[in-house]
Scaffold this motif. Structure first.
Motif, PDB file in Angstrom:
ATOM      1  N   MET A  25       0.844  -1.213   0.000  1.00  0.00           N
ATOM      2  CA  MET A  25       0.000   0.000   0.000  1.00  0.00           C
ATOM      3  C   MET A  25       0.874   1.256   0.000  1.00  0.00           C
ATOM      4  O   MET A  25       0.614   2.214   0.719  1.00  0.00           O
ATOM      5  N   ASP A  26       1.946   1.224  -0.799  1.00  0.00           N
ATOM      6  CA  ASP A  26       2.867   2.366  -0.869  1.00  0.00           C
ATOM      7  C   ASP A  26       2.355   3.375  -1.909  1.00  0.00           C
ATOM      8  O   ASP A  26       2.419   3.099  -3.104  1.00  0.00           O
ATOM      9  N   PHE A  27       1.840   4.504  -1.434  1.00  0.00           N
ATOM     10  CA  PHE A  27       1.269   5.519  -2.331  1.00  0.00           C
ATOM     11  C   PHE A  27       1.808   6.896  -1.968  1.00  0.00           C
ATOM     12  O   PHE A  27       2.150   7.148  -0.801  1.00  0.00           O
ATOM     13  N   SER A  28       1.840   7.800  -2.981  1.00  0.00           N
ATOM     14  CA  SER A  28       2.216   9.174  -2.655  1.00  0.00           C
ATOM     15  C   SER A  28       1.001   9.868  -2.038  1.00  0.00           C
ATOM     16  O   SER A  28      -0.142   9.450  -2.237  1.00  0.00           O
ATOM     17  N   ILE A  29       1.272  10.958  -1.317  1.00  0.00           N
ATOM     18  CA  ILE A  29       0.187  11.708  -0.677  1.00  0.00           C
ATOM     19  C   ILE A  29      -0.713  12.321  -1.760  1.00  0.00           C
ATOM     20  O   ILE A  29      -1.922  12.416  -1.596  1.00  0.00           O
ATOM     21  N   LYS A  30      -0.105  12.668  -2.890  1.00  0.00           N
ATOM     22  CA  LYS A  30      -0.907  13.185  -4.004  1.00  0.00           C
ATOM     23  C   LYS A  30      -1.875  12.103  -4.517  1.00  0.00           C
ATOM     24  O   LYS A  30      -3.049  12.365  -4.768  1.00  0.00           O
ATOM     25  N   GLN A  31      -1.360  10.899  -4.655  1.00  0.00           N
ATOM     26  CA  GLN A  31      -2.249   9.802  -5.101  1.00  0.00           C
ATOM     27  C   GLN A  31      -3.376   9.577  -4.093  1.00  0.00           C
ATOM     28  O   GLN A  31      -4.523   9.330  -4.480  1.00  0.00           O
ATOM     29  N   LEU A  32      -3.034   9.662  -2.811  1.00  0.00           N
ATOM     30  CA  LEU A  32      -4.060   9.487  -1.777  1.00  0.00           C
ATOM     31  C   LEU A  32      -5.152  10.541  -1.947  1.00  0.00           C
ATOM     32  O   LEU A  32      -6.351  10.230  -1.900  1.00  0.00           O
ATOM     33  N   ALA A  33      -4.738  11.797  -2.152  1.00  0.00           N
ATOM     34  CA  ALA A  33      -5.702  12.892  -2.303  1.00  0.00           C
ATOM     35  C   ALA A  33      -6.607  12.628  -3.512  1.00  0.00           C
ATOM     36  O   ALA A  33      -7.836  12.755  -3.425  1.00  0.00           O
ATOM     37  N   GLU A  34      -6.005  12.227  -4.618  1.00  0.00           N
ATOM     38  CA  GLU A  34      -6.800  12.021  -5.836  1.00  0.00           C
ATOM     39  C   GLU A  34      -7.794  10.865  -5.667  1.00  0.00           C
ATOM     40  O   GLU A  34      -8.951  10.940  -6.061  1.00  0.00           O
ATOM     41  N   MET A  35      -7.308   9.806  -5.042  1.00  0.00           N
ATOM     42  CA  MET A  35      -8.174   8.648  -4.834  1.00  0.00           C
ATOM     43  C   MET A  35      -9.350   9.002  -3.914  1.00  0.00           C
ATOM     44  O   MET A  35     -10.491   8.611  -4.144  1.00  0.00           O
ATOM     45  N   LEU A  36      -9.063   9.791  -2.894  1.00  0.00           N
ATOM     46  CA  LEU A  36     -10.110  10.179  -1.942  1.00  0.00           C
ATOM     47  C   LEU A  36     -11.173  11.033  -2.606  1.00  0.00           C
ATOM     48  O   LEU A  36     -12.376  10.809  -2.412  1.00  0.00           O
ATOM     49  N   VAL A  37     -10.734  12.012  -3.406  1.00  0.00           N
ATOM     50  CA  VAL A  37     -11.691  12.899  -4.069  1.00  0.00           C
ATOM     51  C   VAL A  37     -12.628  12.061  -4.947  1.00  0.00           C
ATOM     52  O   VAL A  37     -13.845  12.230  -4.934  1.00  0.00           O
ATOM     53  N   GLU A  38     -12.046  11.125  -5.678  1.00  0.00           N
ATOM     54  CA  GLU A  38     -12.841  10.263  -6.554  1.00  0.00           C
ATOM     55  C   GLU A  38     -13.859   9.440  -5.744  1.00  0.00           C
ATOM     56  O   GLU A  38     -15.017   9.322  -6.112  1.00  0.00           O
ATOM     57  N   LEU A  39     -13.409   8.911  -4.610  1.00  0.00           N
ATOM     58  CA  LEU A  39     -14.302   8.065  -3.802  1.00  0.00           C
ATOM     59  C   LEU A  39     -15.386   8.876  -3.105  1.00  0.00           C
ATOM     60  O   LEU A  39     -16.550   8.457  -3.060  1.00  0.00           O
ATOM     61  N   VAL A  40     -15.021  10.037  -2.552  1.00  0.00           N
ATOM     62  CA  VAL A  40     -16.012  10.849  -1.831  1.00  0.00           C
ATOM     63  C   VAL A  40     -17.162  11.215  -2.772  1.00  0.00           C
ATOM     64  O   VAL A  40     -18.327  11.246  -2.371  1.00  0.00           O
TER      65      VAL A  40
END
Ligand code: UDP
Length: 351
Positions: free
Chosen positions: A259-274
């Motif tokens: 589960m190694d992700f950049s913080i930018k990837q985390l932000a993008e994934m979250l926006v998509e999911l929310v």
């Protein structure tokens, strides 16, 4: 997990503590005594059989704590401030709580010959350059003193070394565990994340649902290995169980290298999911993602960890443990709790 045991958790209302109390009550027959200054996250545990809770202050209720240590088989002192913004803002408070209160508990465990499972941290590896961090061979690399961020890492490292020494020279039965960015429903409070003081996932969820911009520190290029809390609990239960002494005298990374992700990837994934949650699509569509320098966000005393990937071969070999949950599932379960009103604990206990 059916050998009877008396477990003592200090700091039971934190993210790890509350999740662990619930896991112990639902998955083992152990007796659990829990202590914390608050009880908001352990509401489902209160009143259950085999569960005793005392509200108090770890720096003041030392007689009660010592009496409980005497009665217990294994002690988990989880009391600590573990948010990077506070390492920089209030390092003396971090020292007083994380070091002073824990050192006295460690000494009580030595005195009463009790097993201690101590939460070290993935922060101890600091800016280690190894491709994945190994408990027994990686160097622990910290920045210069004015970079105050490292006080937490340094405190935990000293406590790790002290516990190791008590183990080697005075027979203390111990296990050191190193959490790697645990995430899940009960991380910090998304409604009240104390701007700039919460872990990144809570901060981002809060910002998205409240129409604030997401701030990517130094462009969000830092990477983390996120670990879903249930996977972490599977590991911790095995460590507490300690079948044939497999965890005694050992150090374990508890993390998810997949589960190694950049913080930018985390932000993008979250926006998509929310955006997939009823009532939040508009907020997700409108959210702005901004870059901010670490100096502006945290202050001069901050220095980041570029990546933090655990080696988990030790936990795989000695405990037979491996994490199972991918990031998308972990984020969805967390968002179900915050945005869809699902009571994660009750639903998973029923499942
Ligand atoms: N971070 C960020 N924006 C925020 C909060 C944190 O970009 O609003 C970054 C932070 O600089 C670090 C990462 O997210 O690179 C993880 O921070 P966290 O506070 O969760 O804890 P850490 O993993 O550093 O212990």
């Amino acid at each position: 997990m059916n050998t009877s045991k008396n477990v003592l958790i200090l700091g039971a209302n934190g993210f790890i503590g509350s999740s662990l109390c619930w896991a112990i009550l639902n998955r083992t027959n152990w007796n659990l005594t829990a202590f914390d200054m608050a009880d908001g996250k352990i509401q489902h545990c209160l009143g259950r059989d085999r569960f005793v809770f005392k509200k108090g202050d770890v720096t003041k209720d030392t007689d009660w704590i010592e009496a409980q240590i005497e009665k217990s088989d294994v002690v988990l002192p989880l009391v600590a401030i573990a948010t990077p913004a506070l390492y920089v803002k209030d390092p003396i408070r971090v020292y007083n709580l994380d070091y002073e209160s824990n050192v006295s508990v460690i000494k009580m465990c030595v005195k009463h010959k009790k097993r201690i499972i101590f939460p070290s941290t993935s922060e101890v590896y600091g800016m280690c350059q190894d491709s994945s961090f190994d408990e027994y061979s990686s160097n622990l690399t910290l920045g210069p003193i004015p970079k105050e961020r490292w006080i937490y890492s340094c405190i935990k490292q000293l406590l790790d070394r002290l516990i190791w020494a008590y183990g080697a020279h005075e027979g203390l039965d111990f296990t050191l565990v190193r959490p790697f960015n645990f995430i899940g429903p009960k991380l910090d409070d998304v409604k009240n994340p104390k701007e700039g003081s919460s872990r990144v996932l809570t901060q981002f969820i809060h910002n998205i649902i409240n129409g604030k911009s997401i701030k990517l520190v130094d462009g969000g290029k830092a990477r983390r290995s996120f670990t879903f809390i249930d996977d972490a609990m599977d590991c911790l239960l095995k460590i507490i169980e300690n079948k044939n002494g497999c965890a005694s005298g050992q150090i374990f990374n508890i993390g998810n290298p997949y589960m190694d992700f950049s913080i930018k990837q985390l932000a993008e994934m979250l926006v998509e999911l929310v955006a997939t949650y009823p009532g939040y699509a508009e907020a997700a569509k409108n959210v702005k993602i901004e870059d901010v320098s670490s100096k502006d966000y945290y202050g001069e005393g901050y220095q980041d960890v570029a990546y933090r990937i655990p080696s988990i071969k030790h936990a795989e070999e000695l405990l037979g443990w491996k994490p199972k949950t991918d990031l998308k599932t972990a984020l969805k379960l967390t968002l179900d709790y915050h945005l869809a009103g699902k009571d994660y604990e009750l639903e998973s206990a029923r499942a």
